[in-house]
Design a protein around this motif. Structure first.
Motif, PDB file in Angstrom:
ATOM      1  N   UNK A  62      21.254  13.157  24.246  1.00  0.00           N
ATOM      2  CA  UNK A  62      19.901  13.293  24.119  1.00  0.00           C
ATOM      3  C   UNK A  62      18.984  11.824  24.180  1.00  0.00           C
ATOM      4  N   UNK A  63      17.731  11.510  24.650  1.00  0.00           N
ATOM      5  CA  UNK A  63      17.099  10.510  24.662  1.00  0.00           C
ATOM      6  C   UNK A  63      15.637  10.839  23.885  1.00  0.00           C
ATOM      7  N   UNK A  64      15.413  10.766  22.673  1.00  0.00           N
ATOM      8  CA  UNK A  64      14.181  10.871  22.120  1.00  0.00           C
ATOM      9  C   UNK A  64      13.149   9.924  22.139  1.00  0.00           C
ATOM     10  N   UNK A  65      12.102  10.017  22.739  1.00  0.00           N
ATOM     11  CA  UNK A  65      11.456   8.866  23.146  1.00  0.00           C
ATOM     12  C   UNK A  65      10.124   8.933  22.362  1.00  0.00           C
ATOM     13  N   UNK A  66      10.138   8.094  20.966  1.00  0.00           N
ATOM     14  CA  UNK A  66       8.896   7.773  20.231  1.00  0.00           C
ATOM     15  C   UNK A  66       8.133   6.828  20.863  1.00  0.00           C
ATOM     16  N   UNK A  67       6.895   7.034  21.361  1.00  0.00           N
ATOM     17  CA  UNK A  67       6.138   6.345  22.093  1.00  0.00           C
ATOM     18  C   UNK A  67       4.627   6.422  21.725  1.00  0.00           C
ATOM     19  N   UNK A  68       3.876   5.566  22.100  1.00  0.00           N
ATOM     20  CA  UNK A  68       2.370   5.617  21.798  1.00  0.00           C
ATOM     21  C   UNK A  68       1.951   6.844  23.025  1.00  0.00           C
ATOM     22  N   UNK A  69       0.944   7.472  22.810  1.00  0.00           N
ATOM     23  CA  UNK A  69       0.266   8.350  23.958  1.00  0.00           C
ATOM     24  C   UNK A  69      -0.142   7.352  24.997  1.00  0.00           C
ATOM     25  N   UNK A  70      -0.005   8.152  26.219  1.00  0.00           N
ATOM     26  CA  UNK A  70      -0.664   7.476  27.247  1.00  0.00           C
ATOM     27  C   UNK A  70      -2.126   7.898  27.678  1.00  0.00           C
ATOM     28  N   UNK A  71      -3.012   7.058  28.114  1.00  0.00           N
ATOM     29  CA  UNK A  71      -4.353   7.527  28.455  1.00  0.00           C
ATOM     30  C   UNK A  71      -4.663   8.840  28.904  1.00  0.00           C
ATOM     31  N   UNK A  72      -5.450   9.852  28.608  1.00  0.00           N
ATOM     32  CA  UNK A  72      -5.793  10.995  29.204  1.00  0.00           C
ATOM     33  C   UNK A  72      -6.243  10.872  30.480  1.00  0.00           C
ATOM     34  N   UNK A  73      -5.872  11.545  31.436  1.00  0.00           N
ATOM     35  CA  UNK A  73      -6.625  11.552  32.792  1.00  0.00           C
ATOM     36  C   UNK A  73      -5.994  10.198  33.676  1.00  0.00           C
ATOM     37  N   UNK A  74      -5.091   9.436  33.009  1.00  0.00           N
ATOM     38  CA  UNK A  74      -4.402   8.391  33.785  1.00  0.00           C
ATOM     39  C   UNK A  74      -3.727   8.760  34.829  1.00  0.00           C
ATOM     40  N   UNK A  75      -3.272   7.888  35.792  1.00  0.00           N
ATOM     41  CA  UNK A  75      -2.058   8.296  36.608  1.00  0.00           C
ATOM     42  C   UNK A  75      -0.766   8.760  36.193  1.00  0.00           C
TER      43      UNK A  75
END
Length: 288
Positions: free
Chosen positions: A7-20
């Protein structure tokens, strides 16, 4: 390890809504390249909808699960040959409902499972509530269940997933508040009570409070992140689940085997139902 699940569990900041999706696809490809043994990649709740907060903002980026976003995510999983949980997405329901829905894309490029969050964090979240628990099979490995963030505060959810045969529960989270330490305790408690693995993946700082964890079926924390963006990696031995259920947590306690033949049913007034000893045992997990 006959039933290994890397498993790779990716703790990341959200990406902008509606972005590509191109930026997200590049991130997934990068994780797959850095952790080539990982068969399952998991991202936080609403990872693709950063910045949205109101019903109007979420509705502006909501799509049905038959829409282009899910088709592109499925193609990404298929191209990489991995199981992909891109967090949860804003789903536009058939009657105009707005759901916070965890999705699973298969290595064959198909939508393998979807789960509508049963317990939105009210009154803060504008989502409609789902009405079903969801598990899915990883052929040759085992069965997993899905929960979304606040679901983890309700023991009924994980208990039902374990009863339905889940051996690992994937809890995608976007906690931005100071109660994440309590959620870590809950992740351990769910693992202990139900003798399952729990993978709880939260958003990274500065928006999220991190502290993603992977917990084994005896409640031991295998990996625990801090707040910053990171990738938690582990190899889950799903044979640990039937082993601990057979011999007990630390060789002692077997919460799935409390009844003897002839024990009476136990009324559950809260649910207008009951626990029946004849149907208490969890479903067997098919491994094909």
């Amino acid at each position: 390890m006959a039933r290994a699940l890397p498993v790779a569990a990716v703790q990341a900041a959200p990406r902008p809504a509606g972005g590509p999706l191109a930026g997200f696809a590049a991130d997934v490809e990068g994780v797959a390249r850095r952790v080539p043994q990982a068969q399952l990649l998991v991202y936080p709740e609403l990872h693709l909808h950063g910045g949205a907060a109101t019903a109007e903002e979420y509705r502006a980026v909501a799509e049905p699960l038959s829409g282009p976003r899910l088709r592109d995510l499925a193609a990404l999983a298929g191209d990489l040959g991995v199981w992909l949980v891109p967090g949860s997405v804003c789903e536009l329901g058939p009657g105009g409902e707005l759901y916070d829905t965890a999705v699973v894309l298969s290595p064959e490029g198909q939508l393998a499972a979807s789960y509508r969050k049963v317990f939105p964090w009210r009154p803060h979240e504008p989502f409609d509530a789902g009405d079903a628990f969801v598990v899915f099979d990883l052929p040759g490995v085992g069965r997993a269940g899905l929960t979304v963030c606040y679901d983890a505060w309700f023991p009924e959810v994980t208990r039902h997933l374990a009863w339905m045969g889940a051996e690992v529960v994937l809890n995608v989270v976007k906690t931005t508040t100071c109660d994440r330490p309590q959620e870590v305790v809950l992740a351990r408690a769910h693992a202990i009570m139900n003798q399952v693995f729990v993978v709880s993946v939260n958003a990274a700082g500065p928006e999220g409070t991190g502290q993603s964890v992977i917990v084994d079926p005896e409640g031991l924390v295998r990996v625990h992140a801090a707040t910053d963006a990171t990738v938690l990696t582990d190899v889950l031995d799903l044979d640990h689940v039937p082993r601990v259920r057979t011999y007990g947590t630390v060789g002692l306690t077997r919460p799935w085997a409390p009844f003897r033949p002839g024990d009476p049913p136990l009324a559950l007034p809260l649910y207008a139902g009951r626990i029946d000893p004849d149907t208490w045992t969890p479903a067997a997990t098919p491994v094909t």
